[in-house]
Structures are given as C-alpha cells and as structure tokens.
Design a protein around this motif. Structure first.
Motif, PDB file in Angstrom:
ATOM      1  N   THR A 110     -25.137  -0.601 -41.008  1.00 41.93           N
ATOM      2  CA  THR A 110     -25.526  -0.465 -39.599  1.00 41.93           C
ATOM      3  C   THR A 110     -25.896   0.973 -39.251  1.00 41.93           C
ATOM      4  OG1 THR A 110     -23.220  -0.108 -38.902  1.00 41.93           O
ATOM      5  CG2 THR A 110     -24.042  -2.378 -38.870  1.00 41.93           C
ATOM      6  N   THR A 111     -25.790   1.860 -40.242  1.00 45.19           N
ATOM      7  CA  THR A 111     -26.070   3.305 -40.106  1.00 45.19           C
ATOM      8  C   THR A 111     -25.195   3.959 -39.042  1.00 45.19           C
ATOM      9  OG1 THR A 111     -27.912   3.171 -38.506  1.00 45.19           O
ATOM     10  CG2 THR A 111     -28.461   2.892 -40.827  1.00 45.19           C
ATOM     11  N   THR A 112     -23.966   3.471 -38.929  1.00 41.70           N
ATOM     12  CA  THR A 112     -23.028   4.076 -37.990  1.00 41.70           C
ATOM     13  C   THR A 112     -22.474   5.387 -38.545  1.00 41.70           C
ATOM     14  OG1 THR A 112     -22.406   1.884 -37.190  1.00 41.70           O
ATOM     15  CG2 THR A 112     -20.920   3.694 -36.643  1.00 41.70           C
ATOM     16  N   GLY A 113     -22.049   5.354 -39.803  1.00 40.11           N
ATOM     17  CA  GLY A 113     -21.519   6.569 -40.419  1.00 40.11           C
ATOM     18  C   GLY A 113     -20.053   6.816 -40.131  1.00 40.11           C
ATOM     19  N   ALA A 114     -19.377   5.880 -39.450  1.00 40.79           N
ATOM     20  CA  ALA A 114     -17.927   5.998 -39.245  1.00 40.79           C
ATOM     21  C   ALA A 114     -17.230   5.720 -40.580  1.00 40.79           C
ATOM     22  CB  ALA A 114     -17.465   5.000 -38.188  1.00 40.79           C
ATOM     23  N   THR A 115     -16.146   6.423 -40.844  1.00 39.52           N
ATOM     24  CA  THR A 115     -15.479   6.264 -42.137  1.00 39.52           C
ATOM     25  C   THR A 115     -13.972   6.188 -41.986  1.00 39.52           C
ATOM     26  OG1 THR A 115     -15.230   7.217 -44.358  1.00 39.52           O
ATOM     27  CG2 THR A 115     -15.393   8.767 -42.513  1.00 39.52           C
ATOM     28  N   ILE A 116     -13.343   5.515 -42.944  1.00 45.53           N
ATOM     29  CA  ILE A 116     -11.881   5.470 -43.005  1.00 45.53           C
ATOM     30  C   ILE A 116     -11.370   6.404 -44.096  1.00 45.53           C
ATOM     31  CG2 ILE A 116     -11.533   3.186 -41.992  1.00 45.53           C
ATOM     32  CD1 ILE A 116     -11.553   3.664 -45.772  1.00 45.53           C
ATOM     33  N   LEU A 117     -12.289   7.072 -44.785  1.00 41.00           N
ATOM     34  CA  LEU A 117     -11.910   7.927 -45.910  1.00 41.00           C
ATOM     35  C   LEU A 117     -11.547   9.338 -45.453  1.00 41.00           C
ATOM     36  CD1 LEU A 117     -14.700   6.897 -48.450  1.00 41.00           C
ATOM     37  CD2 LEU A 117     -12.275   6.264 -48.558  1.00 41.00           C
ATOM     38  N   PRO A 118     -10.295   9.767 -45.622  1.00 44.70           N
ATOM     39  CA  PRO A 118      -9.936  11.155 -45.295  1.00 44.70           C
ATOM     40  C   PRO A 118     -10.605  12.134 -46.259  1.00 44.70           C
ATOM     41  CG  PRO A 118      -7.985   9.749 -45.516  1.00 44.70           C
ATOM     42  CD  PRO A 118      -9.132   8.981 -46.054  1.00 44.70           C
ATOM     43  N   ASP A 119     -10.876  11.651 -47.489  1.00 46.02           N
ATOM     44  CA  ASP A 119     -11.492  12.499 -48.511  1.00 46.02           C
ATOM     45  C   ASP A 119     -12.508  11.671 -49.291  1.00 46.02           C
ATOM     46  OD1 ASP A 119     -12.192  14.353 -50.385  1.00 46.02           O
ATOM     47  OD2 ASP A 119     -10.291  14.254 -51.500  1.00 46.02           O
ATOM     48  N   VAL A 120     -13.801  11.968 -49.109  1.00 50.74           N
ATOM     49  CA  VAL A 120     -14.839  11.204 -49.812  1.00 50.74           C
ATOM     50  C   VAL A 120     -14.840  11.512 -51.303  1.00 50.74           C
ATOM     51  CG1 VAL A 120     -16.351  10.982 -47.818  1.00 50.74           C
ATOM     52  CG2 VAL A 120     -16.588  12.970 -49.314  1.00 50.74           C
ATOM     53  N   GLY A 121     -14.056  12.529 -51.710  1.00 50.91           N
ATOM     54  CA  GLY A 121     -13.964  12.882 -53.117  1.00 50.91           C
ATOM     55  C   GLY A 121     -13.318  11.801 -53.968  1.00 50.91           C
ATOM     56  N   VAL A 122     -12.667  10.805 -53.332  1.00 52.35           N
ATOM     57  CA  VAL A 122     -12.045   9.722 -54.105  1.00 52.35           C
ATOM     58  C   VAL A 122     -13.102   8.784 -54.683  1.00 52.35           C
ATOM     59  CG1 VAL A 122      -9.959   9.803 -52.688  1.00 52.35           C
ATOM     60  CG2 VAL A 122     -11.767   8.176 -52.105  1.00 52.35           C
ATOM     61  N   LEU A 123     -14.329   8.856 -54.177  1.00 50.68           N
ATOM     62  CA  LEU A 123     -15.383   7.959 -54.635  1.00 50.68           C
ATOM     63  C   LEU A 123     -16.105   8.537 -55.847  1.00 50.68           C
ATOM     64  CD1 LEU A 123     -17.020   6.850 -51.253  1.00 50.68           C
ATOM     65  CD2 LEU A 123     -15.212   5.707 -52.545  1.00 50.68           C
ATOM     66  N   SER A 124     -16.403   7.677 -56.805  1.00 46.60           N
ATOM     67  CA  SER A 124     -17.203   8.080 -57.962  1.00 46.60           C
ATOM     68  C   SER A 124     -18.645   8.265 -57.509  1.00 46.60           C
ATOM     69  CB  SER A 124     -17.129   6.996 -59.034  1.00 46.60           C
ATOM     70  OG  SER A 124     -17.622   5.761 -58.524  1.00 46.60           O
ATOM     71  N   PRO A 125     -19.469   9.003 -58.272  1.00 41.95           N
ATOM     72  CA  PRO A 125     -20.858   9.244 -57.859  1.00 41.95           C
ATOM     73  C   PRO A 125     -21.644   7.969 -57.568  1.00 41.95           C
ATOM     74  CG  PRO A 125     -20.291  10.708 -59.662  1.00 41.95           C
ATOM     75  CD  PRO A 125     -19.131   9.774 -59.495  1.00 41.95           C
ATOM     76  N   SER A 126     -21.455   6.923 -58.367  1.00 39.88           N
ATOM     77  CA  SER A 126     -22.226   5.691 -58.160  1.00 39.88           C
ATOM     78  C   SER A 126     -21.859   5.003 -56.851  1.00 39.88           C
ATOM     79  CB  SER A 126     -22.012   4.723 -59.325  1.00 39.88           C
ATOM     80  OG  SER A 126     -20.654   4.349 -59.428  1.00 39.88           O
ATOM     81  N   LEU A 127     -20.575   4.950 -56.527  1.00 36.93           N
ATOM     82  CA  LEU A 127     -20.164   4.300 -55.279  1.00 36.93           C
ATOM     83  C   LEU A 127     -20.409   5.207 -54.077  1.00 36.93           C
ATOM     84  CD1 LEU A 127     -16.962   2.282 -56.275  1.00 36.93           C
ATOM     85  CD2 LEU A 127     -19.362   1.586 -56.196  1.00 36.93           C
ATOM     86  N   LEU A 128     -20.367   6.520 -54.295  1.00 38.85           N
ATOM     87  CA  LEU A 128     -20.778   7.445 -53.233  1.00 38.85           C
ATOM     88  C   LEU A 128     -22.261   7.239 -52.934  1.00 38.85           C
ATOM     89  CD1 LEU A 128     -19.836   9.891 -51.465  1.00 38.85           C
ATOM     90  CD2 LEU A 128     -20.688  11.366 -53.289  1.00 38.85           C
ATOM     91  N   PHE A 129     -23.040   7.019 -54.007  1.00 34.15           N
ATOM     92  CA  PHE A 129     -24.473   6.756 -53.841  1.00 34.15           C
ATOM     93  C   PHE A 129     -24.686   5.423 -53.147  1.00 34.15           C
ATOM     94  CE2 PHE A 129     -28.603   5.155 -55.004  1.00 34.15           C
ATOM     95  CZ  PHE A 129     -29.424   6.270 -54.943  1.00 34.15           C
ATOM     96  N   TRP A 130     -23.980   4.372 -53.563  1.00 31.10           N
ATOM     97  CA  TRP A 130     -24.129   3.042 -52.952  1.00 31.10           C
ATOM     98  C   TRP A 130     -23.765   3.090 -51.469  1.00 31.10           C
ATOM     99  CZ3 TRP A 130     -26.401  -1.316 -52.685  1.00 31.10           C
ATOM    100  CH2 TRP A 130     -25.827  -2.424 -52.046  1.00 31.10           C
ATOM    101  N   ARG A 131     -22.718   3.836 -51.151  1.00 36.08           N
ATOM    102  CA  ARG A 131     -22.271   3.995 -49.754  1.00 36.08           C
ATOM    103  C   ARG A 131     -23.402   4.552 -48.896  1.00 36.08           C
ATOM    104  NH1 ARG A 131     -19.503   8.724 -47.646  1.00 36.08           N
ATOM    105  NH2 ARG A 131     -18.119   8.256 -45.877  1.00 36.08           N
ATOM    106  N   SER A 132     -24.128   5.558 -49.403  1.00 33.88           N
ATOM    107  CA  SER A 132     -25.232   6.144 -48.637  1.00 33.88           C
ATOM    108  C   SER A 132     -26.522   5.344 -48.781  1.00 33.88           C
ATOM    109  CB  SER A 132     -25.473   7.592 -49.090  1.00 33.88           C
ATOM    110  OG  SER A 132     -24.411   8.421 -48.713  1.00 33.88           O
ATOM    111  N   PHE A 133     -26.675   4.650 -49.910  1.00 28.59           N
ATOM    112  CA  PHE A 133     -27.849   3.804 -50.130  1.00 28.59           C
ATOM    113  C   PHE A 133     -27.918   2.702 -49.067  1.00 28.59           C
ATOM    114  CE2 PHE A 133     -30.235   0.814 -53.170  1.00 28.59           C
ATOM    115  CZ  PHE A 133     -31.463   1.419 -52.894  1.00 28.59           C
ATOM    116  N   THR A 134     -26.736   2.256 -48.600  1.00 29.29           N
ATOM    117  CA  THR A 134     -26.713   1.244 -47.530  1.00 29.29           C
ATOM    118  C   THR A 134     -27.373   1.787 -46.258  1.00 29.29           C
ATOM    119  OG1 THR A 134     -24.481   1.945 -46.863  1.00 29.29           O
ATOM    120  CG2 THR A 134     -24.635   0.103 -48.408  1.00 29.29           C
ATOM    121  N   HIS A 135     -27.273   3.113 -46.027  1.00 27.69           N
ATOM    122  CA  HIS A 135     -27.958   3.737 -44.886  1.00 27.69           C
ATOM    123  C   HIS A 135     -29.470   3.571 -45.012  1.00 27.69           C
ATOM    124  CE1 HIS A 135     -24.557   5.341 -42.946  1.00 27.69           C
ATOM    125  NE2 HIS A 135     -24.510   6.548 -43.466  1.00 27.69           N
ATOM    126  N   LEU A 136     -29.979   3.868 -46.206  1.00 27.48           N
ATOM    127  CA  LEU A 136     -31.422   3.808 -46.423  1.00 27.48           C
ATOM    128  C   LEU A 136     -31.933   2.381 -46.255  1.00 27.48           C
ATOM    129  CD1 LEU A 136     -33.845   5.620 -47.263  1.00 27.48           C
ATOM    130  CD2 LEU A 136     -33.477   4.815 -49.596  1.00 27.48           C
TER     131      LEU A 136
END
Length: 479
Positions: A110-136
């Motif tokens: 929905t391109t809201t960008g709200a997060t429950i993650l206190p630290d996005v560093g817990v995500l691996s590069p691929s899932l960090l990419f998928w998380r932002s790919f949903t924005h695109l």
C-alpha cells in the motif's frame, strides 16, 4: 455475481506474484544467503503457483467483469498478495509473527511505509529487497501492473483499473486499457530508473540506490537503515530524494501530456497549481516558525522542503526528529498528511483534487446563499463538474471521516498520547508511515490493532469502498 471470473482472475494474479518473487530469489543468490531464506521464498512461490494453477483450470462461461466483480477482485487481490507476500518473512523466522509480517507487507504494497521493525538490520538483503520491492509494485497499483501484462483486447478489465487507480475521476490515456496501463508503467519505471542512477551518481551504494528509489517511486518510505535518509549525511542525496518525492506525487497523466509536448496544458492543470501552492505555502509558514532553529537559512530550507515532500507525498522518509519542533509546525505537517498528493499519482492521502473540489463546493454553496436565483456550477480545468461527481466526493469525505474516527478509537486502546494516536491514524489511513510525537515504530500496538491497521492501509490505498464491499452480504449475492 460472476464467481468464476473472480476466481480465475485472482488465480492469474497469484501466479504473477509467484513470478515476482524470482527477483528477491536472485538477490539471495547474489548475496549467498542462508538456506532457510531460499527455502522460505521457494515454499511461498510453490504455494502461489499451486493455488494459481488450480484456480485457473476451469474457464468461466463469460469473462465480462462488472463494477461489483471489479471491486471485489481488487480488494481480494490486495489482501491475498499481502498475505502471501508476508510468508517468506514468517518461514525464514525474520518476522516470526504472521500478524506482524502481514502488517509489514500490507504497509509495503500500500506504500504506507509503517513498520513494526525496531531494527531493519534483522532482515537479510533479499527480504529487505522484497520489502521495498512491494513499494515499487504497489505504487502504481498491483492490478495496473497485471493489466499491463495480461491480454485484454476487449477492455474487460476496465472496472478493475477504475477501482484501483486513486482519484475522484478515472480516465484512460488511450482507447485500449492495456495500452494505458503500459504507458503508465513505462513513465513510472523510467522515472524510477533515472532516480536510481542519480542517487548512485550522488555517492549512494547501488543496492541502497535501488531500495531508496523504490521507496521514493512508490512513495512508501522503506529504507536500508533505521535512520533512513539521515544515514547518508548528504545534502545532495537529500535534495535528490526531496525532488523525487514531489515528482512522484504528481498525476502521471500530466507526464503523458509532457510526452505529447502539451506543456501549456501541463502547467494549466488546476490540481498541479494547488499542489505547488500547498508546497510553497507550507514551506513559508514552517520557515517563519522554525527557520531560526538551524545554523543557516539554506539548511532550514533543505529540512523543511524534505519534510513537506515526505509527508505531502505520503512517502514518510525520515531525516531528523521533528517531535521537538513547535506545535504549530507539527500541526502543519499533520495537515499535509491528510491532504496527500495528486490524484493519479503514487501518493496517498485524501488527494489535492478532492480538497480543491470540496473548497469549490463550499464556495458555491456560500455564493448561492447570497444569490439564490443564480445558476452556478463547479468548474475544474475548464470543465463543469457534474452533480454526481460532486455528491460522490462529499459521500467519500463523510465515510473517510467516519472510518478515521473509528481507527482513532481503536488505536487509543494502546496509547494515551493524543498526538501519537491522531498521527498514527492519519499515517495508516493516508498511507504515509511515520508517527508524530514519538520515535517508536508500530511494534507497541496490539495484534488486534495491527490487523485493523493492515486492513485500513489497504482501504486507504483503494480509497475505501472496494474494501468495504468485501464485508457486504449483497456484494456476494448472485444478483
């Protein structure tokens, strides 16, 4: 009700989501990630493929899609894509809670960008990419993306696109619906590519450039680091992102006019002029109120325009903590969260066009009290706005306010801070992301509140009525 066409269309859309997950899978290969990440992505892709193929087996008697079917397909697609898009995070253990993962991916699509993650560093590069790919994917619309791919010679998917594209009035750019979807996505992806190259040129790592560009293009706001754009400590990068957010907050139909070299029509657009007035008017007020808090006028303007672009476009990128700003400035930013970007853009919010039309309706009603015998009409861009459109905008406003108040009551169960509750509600319903008055994420809200917020994010992105239809018995009736 044509249940078979709903099933078949949703099945095709699930197959498309399975295909899109190939991209984060490639990222996982590039970064040599752990086996559990590959497994999480492959299992999700397998589930999507099996369900998609099974649902596509039986061909419907008619492929005609009416308004009711169109809205149900759009709503169900956004819910299902968010659910299945959340599974890789759950299966990999990087976001163990399904409710939290559903919230995170709903926020992404929905391109809201709200997060429950206190630290996005817990995500691996691929899932960090998928998380932002949903924005695109979600920025221009998951259905618009699908329609750009699907064969649709008879324009049978018109009601689907009408239900998803934001704004009070929908119009095709060209006669064929598929061509309209393709034109929109070509413009969208071209701007995304230009922004990525500019950020890379400005010194941002290429992976970061992709993530930030996806967050900017979709006006979503997911970033690579917790401190968002502030991490790069670069006025050049801040300026590029600021311009990018404002560019993607403009109606994409206007960019098509530029491609046709109709420059006068581009600048003549009333909504665009109102959009610019809101930007520069807010900047002037903020500068008068907080300009003295910065070391120089240049730095003050850099921060002010960034914050305006971030909230008006509903992107929600962060640059600094604004909770210490005077209440006057915070109220201006809160107002921008409600207004949002232009209709037909990737931005959220109530939309500048609706605000403009409501202002014209109020002016008309005032003048009619003074001149009761005079016949007066509302005009936008030299066109008379019919009564039906005026009434639909006023009805939308009433439902919008009612649902917003309901969300405020739900979130007030988890917080006693008025500004936090109001801004969190505005952020969720208008697809913006940040909360004013705190530096916390949405993690402190209860699972029930997170589920409500997830559906409210989808409702805000689809402009309420398509999602409400899911909960109507008449929508599922045979006739």
């Amino acid at each position: 009700m044509n249940h078979s066409i709903i099933r078949r269309t949703l099945s095709k859309l699930l197959l498309i989501e399975a295909a899109l997950m190939v991209v984060p899978l490639i990222v996982a290969m590039i970064y040599h990630e752990e086996a559990k990440v590959f497994r999480a992505l492959l299992i999700t892709m397998g589930l999507l493929t099996l369900i998609g193929l099974f649902g596509s087996l039986i061909k419907p008697k008619t492929e005609k899609i009416y308004a009711k079917e169109g809205m149900l397909i759009v709503s169900l697609c956004w819910v299902l894509w968010s659910f299945f898009g959340a599974l890789p995070f759950v299966f990999s253990g990087q976001i163990p809670s399904l409710v939290d993962a559903f919230f995170e991916v709903s926020s992404g699509f929905t391109t809201t960008g709200a997060t429950i993650l206190p630290d996005v560093g817990v995500l691996s590069p691929s899932l960090l990419f998928w998380r932002s790919f949903t924005h695109l994917i979600g920025g221009m619309g998951v259905l618009v993306f699908a329609l750009a791919l699907l064969n649709n010679e008879k324009n049978s998917h018109l009601e689907i696109m009408r239900a998803e594209v934001p704004g009070p009035v929908f119009g095709k750019l060209v006669s064929r619906l598929k061509d309209t979807a393709q034109i929109l996505y070509i413009i969208y992806l071209s701007l995304f590519a230009i922004l990525t190259l500019l950020l890379y040129w400005a010194g941002m790592p290429f992976f970061d450039s992709l993530i930030i560009s996806m967050g900017t293009a979709g006006t979503g706001g997911f970033a690579v680091y917790n401190d968002s754009i502030a991490h790069y400590n670069s006025s050049l990068i801040t300026g590029i992102v600021t311009v990018g957010m404002l560019v993607f907050g403009v109606n994409f139909n206007l960019y098509y006019l530029l491609l046709l070299k109709k420059i006068k029509l581009f600048f003549k657009d009333e909504e665009l002029r109102a959009y610019l007035i809101v930007i520069f008017g807010s900047a002037a007020l903020l500068f008068l109120n907080i300009g003295g808090l910065f070391a120089s006028s240049g730095k003050a303007l850099e921060v002010i325009f960034f914050q305006i672009a971030s909230l008006l476009s509903s992107t929600g990128f962060g640059l600094l903590d604004i909770s210490s700003w005077p209440m006057f400035s915070q109220m201006i930013l809160l107002m921008l969260m409600f207004i949002g970007g232009m209709a037909g853009s990737t931005a959220g919010g109530f939309k500048v066009m609706r605000v403009l039309i409501l202002a014209k309706i109020i002016r008309l009603q005032t003048l009619q009290n003074l001149y009761p015998n005079r016949i007066m009409t509302v005009h936008v861009n030299d066109r008379t706005l019919d009564k039906g459109t005026q009434h639909s905008i006023m009805k939308y406003f009433v439902v919008y306010v009612a649902l917003f108040i309901g969300l405020v009551f739900v979130l007030s169960l988890d917080s006693n801070n008025f500004l936090v509750v109001i801004s969190a509600s505005a952020s969720i319903f208008n697809n913006i992301g940040p909360i004013l008055g705190t530096t916390e994420t949405f993690a402190f809200f209860s699972p029930f509140s997170k589920l409500v917020m997830s559906f409210m994010m989808i409702a805000g992105r689809l402009e309420i009525f398509p999602l409400l239809l899911l909960f109507s018995k008449k929508a599922w009736s045979k006739y």
